[in-house]
Motif scaffolding. Structure first.
Motif, short mmCIF file in Angstrom:
data_model
loop_
_atom_site.label_atom_id
_atom_site.label_comp_id
_atom_site.label_asym_id
_atom_site.label_seq_id
_atom_site.Cartn_x
_atom_site.Cartn_y
_atom_site.Cartn_z
N GLU A 96 0.81 -1.22 0.00
CA GLU A 96 0.00 0.00 0.00
C GLU A 96 0.84 1.26 0.00
OE1 GLU A 96 1.17 -0.79 4.09
OE2 GLU A 96 0.32 -1.99 2.47
N GLU A 97 2.12 1.17 0.39
CA GLU A 97 2.94 2.36 0.43
C GLU A 97 3.30 2.85 -0.97
OE1 GLU A 97 5.17 0.94 4.54
OE2 GLU A 97 6.32 1.58 2.79
N SER A 98 3.30 1.93 -1.95
CA SER A 98 3.67 2.30 -3.30
C SER A 98 2.47 2.43 -4.21
CB SER A 98 4.63 1.25 -3.88
OG SER A 98 4.02 -0.01 -3.88
N GLY A 99 1.27 2.37 -3.69
CA GLY A 99 0.10 2.60 -4.50
C GLY A 99 -0.61 1.36 -4.94
N LEU A 100 0.03 0.20 -4.88
CA LEU A 100 -0.55 -1.11 -5.14
C LEU A 100 -0.94 -1.30 -6.61
CD1 LEU A 100 -2.65 -1.56 -1.98
CD2 LEU A 100 -1.07 -3.24 -2.84
N VAL A 101 -1.82 -0.53 -7.11
CA VAL A 101 -2.34 -0.80 -8.45
C VAL A 101 -1.64 0.12 -9.44
CG1 VAL A 101 -4.39 -0.92 -9.87
CG2 VAL A 101 -4.55 -1.33 -7.46
N GLU A 102 -1.14 -0.45 -10.50
CA GLU A 102 -0.62 0.39 -11.56
C GLU A 102 -1.73 0.86 -12.47
OE1 GLU A 102 2.71 -0.60 -13.66
OE2 GLU A 102 3.81 -1.48 -12.02
N GLY A 103 -2.92 0.40 -12.21
CA GLY A 103 -4.07 0.91 -12.92
C GLY A 103 -4.66 -0.10 -13.86
N TRP A 184 -8.51 -5.10 -5.27
CA TRP A 184 -9.78 -4.37 -5.18
C TRP A 184 -9.76 -3.37 -4.02
CZ3 TRP A 184 -12.84 -3.75 -8.98
CH2 TRP A 184 -12.96 -4.74 -9.95
N ASN A 185 -8.98 -3.62 -3.00
CA ASN A 185 -8.80 -2.60 -1.96
C ASN A 185 -8.14 -1.36 -2.53
OD1 ASN A 185 -9.80 -2.91 0.67
ND2 ASN A 185 -8.37 -4.55 1.11
N PHE A 196 -18.94 -1.75 0.20
CA PHE A 196 -19.88 -2.74 -0.33
C PHE A 196 -19.64 -2.95 -1.83
CE2 PHE A 196 -24.09 -3.90 -2.07
CZ PHE A 196 -24.27 -5.08 -1.37
N GLU A 197 -19.37 -1.88 -2.59
CA GLU A 197 -19.10 -2.03 -4.02
C GLU A 197 -17.84 -2.84 -4.26
OE1 GLU A 197 -21.05 2.09 -5.83
OE2 GLU A 197 -18.96 2.05 -5.15
N ALA A 198 -16.78 -2.54 -3.48
CA ALA A 198 -15.55 -3.32 -3.63
C ALA A 198 -15.79 -4.79 -3.28
CB ALA A 198 -14.46 -2.74 -2.74
N LEU A 199 -16.62 -5.04 -2.29
CA LEU A 199 -16.93 -6.42 -1.91
C LEU A 199 -17.66 -7.16 -3.03
CD1 LEU A 199 -17.06 -8.65 0.26
CD2 LEU A 199 -19.18 -7.58 1.08
N ILE A 200 -18.62 -6.51 -3.67
CA ILE A 200 -19.37 -7.15 -4.75
C ILE A 200 -18.45 -7.45 -5.94
CG2 ILE A 200 -21.24 -6.84 -6.41
CD1 ILE A 200 -22.13 -7.48 -3.56
N TRP A 201 -17.57 -6.49 -6.30
CA TRP A 201 -16.65 -6.73 -7.41
C TRP A 201 -15.66 -7.84 -7.07
CZ3 TRP A 201 -17.68 -5.43 -12.07
CH2 TRP A 201 -18.41 -4.27 -12.37
N ALA A 461 -11.57 -12.18 3.01
CA ALA A 461 -10.33 -11.74 2.37
C ALA A 461 -10.12 -10.24 2.51
CB ALA A 461 -10.34 -12.14 0.89
N LEU A 462 -11.20 -9.45 2.33
CA LEU A 462 -11.07 -8.00 2.50
C LEU A 462 -10.71 -7.64 3.93
CD1 LEU A 462 -13.98 -6.45 0.38
CD2 LEU A 462 -11.53 -6.32 -0.05
N GLU A 463 -11.32 -8.30 4.90
CA GLU A 463 -11.00 -8.01 6.30
C GLU A 463 -9.57 -8.38 6.63
OE1 GLU A 463 -12.88 -6.44 8.67
OE2 GLU A 463 -14.10 -5.97 6.91
N GLN A 464 -9.08 -9.47 6.08
CA GLN A 464 -7.69 -9.84 6.31
C GLN A 464 -6.74 -8.81 5.71
OE1 GLN A 464 -7.35 -13.79 4.71
NE2 GLN A 464 -8.14 -14.77 6.56
N GLN A 465 -7.07 -8.30 4.52
CA GLN A 465 -6.23 -7.26 3.92
C GLN A 465 -6.26 -5.98 4.74
OE1 GLN A 465 -4.06 -7.44 1.43
NE2 GLN A 465 -4.49 -9.64 1.38
N LYS A 466 -7.41 -5.66 5.31
CA LYS A 466 -7.48 -4.48 6.18
C LYS A 466 -6.56 -4.63 7.38
CE LYS A 466 -12.20 -2.91 5.19
NZ LYS A 466 -13.55 -2.69 5.78
#
Length: 559
Positions: A96-103, A184-185, A196-201, A461-466
């Motif tokens: 997360e420090e480097s932005g994670l997604v290159e897009g 997705w985070n 909720f939207e991130a969870l559905i995707w 999975a989302l909660e673990q990433q949090k």
């Protein structure tokens, strides 16, 4: 005396002087180089440390980008040369420090929704070499969900941070469930999606898994998880405990409660009509409940489910009964599960916190009607055996739970998934408490189990990433705090050194002044010799005293 603009007098150009412009303008601050105070030094040092930290983080981000690009190239080359999947540990998503997604690959150019993300994916995909092997189910599900997400953003005229194609992102992040959740985070943070939207995707990015399991394989899996190799856990040990339970004082009361509970447990299931099955279920439930002197809530349902799962790989009903008892004993002892008030309160609080993060409106409705505790205890009670699921569906749920690393804590995520999948229907009944309670009871039979398990797995999975992000953020905060504390200590030590140096400077001046005074006195003594000083201190000469003595003698004669 004239003064020019530079501040130098014309009469004496070699001498500096403040001109009128310097006296009134801002240059006076630069001319007067006063020493900084202790607080100003601390602020300056902290600001310098923060600038250095920011520069180092930017440098680390650049290096991380280069490393990830090289890792991606290595991964593609390995797939091309070996034709097999590379290990998930060799490539890790960006932190997360480097932005994670290159897009993602598309930025919508027209609000009409005419842009096809798949067509824009083609140029980038043509430049990068395609792997020879077909993509896995997880990668394909992630790619399809990313294409659908881009199409949806394009249709709504919403921008997204896009640099890579969905195929490249799916190849890079699609190796594990945790990496997909991390992706997705990051998209949620960059595109400002709701939880909720991130969870559905994320649920749409998870491949559909086959829930039906071979009965013999299920029995072996349950035994491997719940049975422990112990010499005391045998048929003889179970018979001794059952005999004690039958001889207990509350044996008759427990037996009557068990008989009434057997009439409604798994009602309508063909398995419950098996010969001698009711006695086996009652024996297991009574032996488990005898030490506390009261019936364990859901003991009949749990015993029946255990025998249902273990019987296909057992030689007889007696063997399945014995193994069911020791599996039940394992659940209540080592897994720390029970039916006390403290356990129910803890589970209700946990479900409340999970729902509040993803659907605060639904939590408000349930709290207003006083049904939050009812949801946690009714749907997840007795390891979800009293939730209303059919026997085979509950066994499939146990297959997923026993294969999960968190064990029966996964049931809380499944309960939240059931509520989220029917949130619209529940919100429409917010003013009718009775209808809302009936809708809650009907959730397990009205929601497909595979969808509930997929959404529950995505939620976990989302909660673990949090949690991982919070840990990393805490570690980063502690490192920066230690750096600032070290800088503050260095500043304090510099200030103390400056004070000591100033004290030694003044002591040196005082010593030099004393030496100069002594030197001055010695010079004065040299300028005025001792002879002259002694001559000045010598009493008056005898000639000067003669007139005085003569006068004194004359006065004495007259008397």
């Amino acid at each position: 005396m004239a003064v020019d603009d530079s501040g130098i007098t014309s009469a004496n150009p070699g001498r500096w002087s403040l001109g009128q412009k310097d006296r009134r303008g801002p240059n006076l601050d630069r001319a007067l180089d006063w020493p900084l105070s202790k607080e100003e030094k601390r602020h300056c040092l902290i600001r310098i440390c923060q600038m250095e930290l920011q520069e180092s983080e930017e440098h680390m981000d650049e290096q991380q980008d280069e490393i990830e690009e090289l890792q991606h190239e290595v991964k593609v080359l390995r797939r091309q040369s070996l034709g097999s999947q590379s290990t998930a540990a060799s490539v890790s998503p960006r932190s997360e420090e480097s932005g994670l997604v290159e897009g993602l690959a598309v930025k919508p150019s027209a609000p009409s929704g005419t842009v096809d993300p798949v067509q824009q994916e083609a140029p980038e995909a043509a430049e990068s070499p395609r792997p020879e092997r077909p993509p896995s189910n997880r990668e394909e599900a992630l790619r399809l969900s990313l294409v659908a997400y881009l199409h949806e953003r394009s249709r709504l005229s919403l921008e997204t941070h896009a640099k890579k194609s969905p195929s490249e992102i799916a190849q890079f992040y699609g190796d594990s469930e945790g990496h997909v959740a991390d992706l997705w985070n990051s998209i949620r943070e960059k595109d400002r999606l709701s939880h909720f939207e991130a969870l559905i995707w994320l649920m749409r990015s998870s491949p559909a898994e086959r829930l039906q399991m071979d009965p013999a394989k299920r029995a072996r899996q349950w035994r491997s998880v719940l049975l422990r190799p112990d010499p005391a856990r045998t048929r003889q040990g179970y018979n001794e405990l059952r005999s004690r339970a039958l001889m207990a004082d509350q044996a008759k009361e427990l037996r009557s409660e068990l008989q009434s509970e057997l009439k409604v447990a798994w009602k309508g299931e063909a398995f419950m009509c098996t010969e001698n099955l009711s006695d086996a279920i009652a024996s297991v439930a009574q032996t488990i409940s005898a030490p506390k002197g009261r019936l364990f809530r859901g003991a009949v349902q749990i015993a029946a489910l255990l025998i249902f799962g273990l019987l296909p790989d057992s030689e007889s009903l007696e063997e399945a009964e014995t193994d069911a008892f020791w599996c039940f004993f394992q659940l209540l002892t080592e897994m720390k599960a029970g039916d006390d008030e403290q356990t129910r309160t803890f589970r209700a609080r946990r479900v409340h916190e999970l729902l509040k993060a993803y659907d605060p409106d639904l939590v408000e409705v349930l709290d207003h009607q006083g049904l939050m505790v009812f949801v946690a205890t009714r749907l997840g009670e007795a390891f979800c055996t009293r939730s209303g699921l059919p026997l085979e569906s509950c066994a499939q749920l146990w297959d997923a739970v026993l294969a999960d690393s968190q064990g029966f804590a996964f049931c809380d995520y499944v309960v939240c998934a059931l509520l989220l999948l029917r949130r619209q229907e529940l919100l429409r009944l917010k003013s009718d408490a009775e209808a809302l309670a009936e809708a809650l009871l009907a959730l397990p039979r009205s929601v497909p189990l595979d969808r509930a398990l997929r959404l529950g797995s995505s939620l976990r999975a989302l909660e673990q990433q949090k949690v991982l992000r919070m840990v990393k953020a805490q570690e980063l905060y502690e490192r920066r705090l230690k750096t600032l504390e070290a800088a503050a200590r260095a500043t304090m030590s510099d200030d103390n050194g400056m004070i000591k140096a100033l004290g030694s400077f003044w002591s040196g001046i005082r010593e030099r002044g004393a030496n100069a005074l002594e030197v001055g006195r010695s010079v004065a003594r040299c300028a005025w010799p001792r002879a002259q000083a002694a001559e000045e201190e010598k009493p008056p000469v005898e000639e000067e005293l003669k007139p005085l003595r003569r006068r004194l003698n004359e006065e004495t004669k007259d008397d």
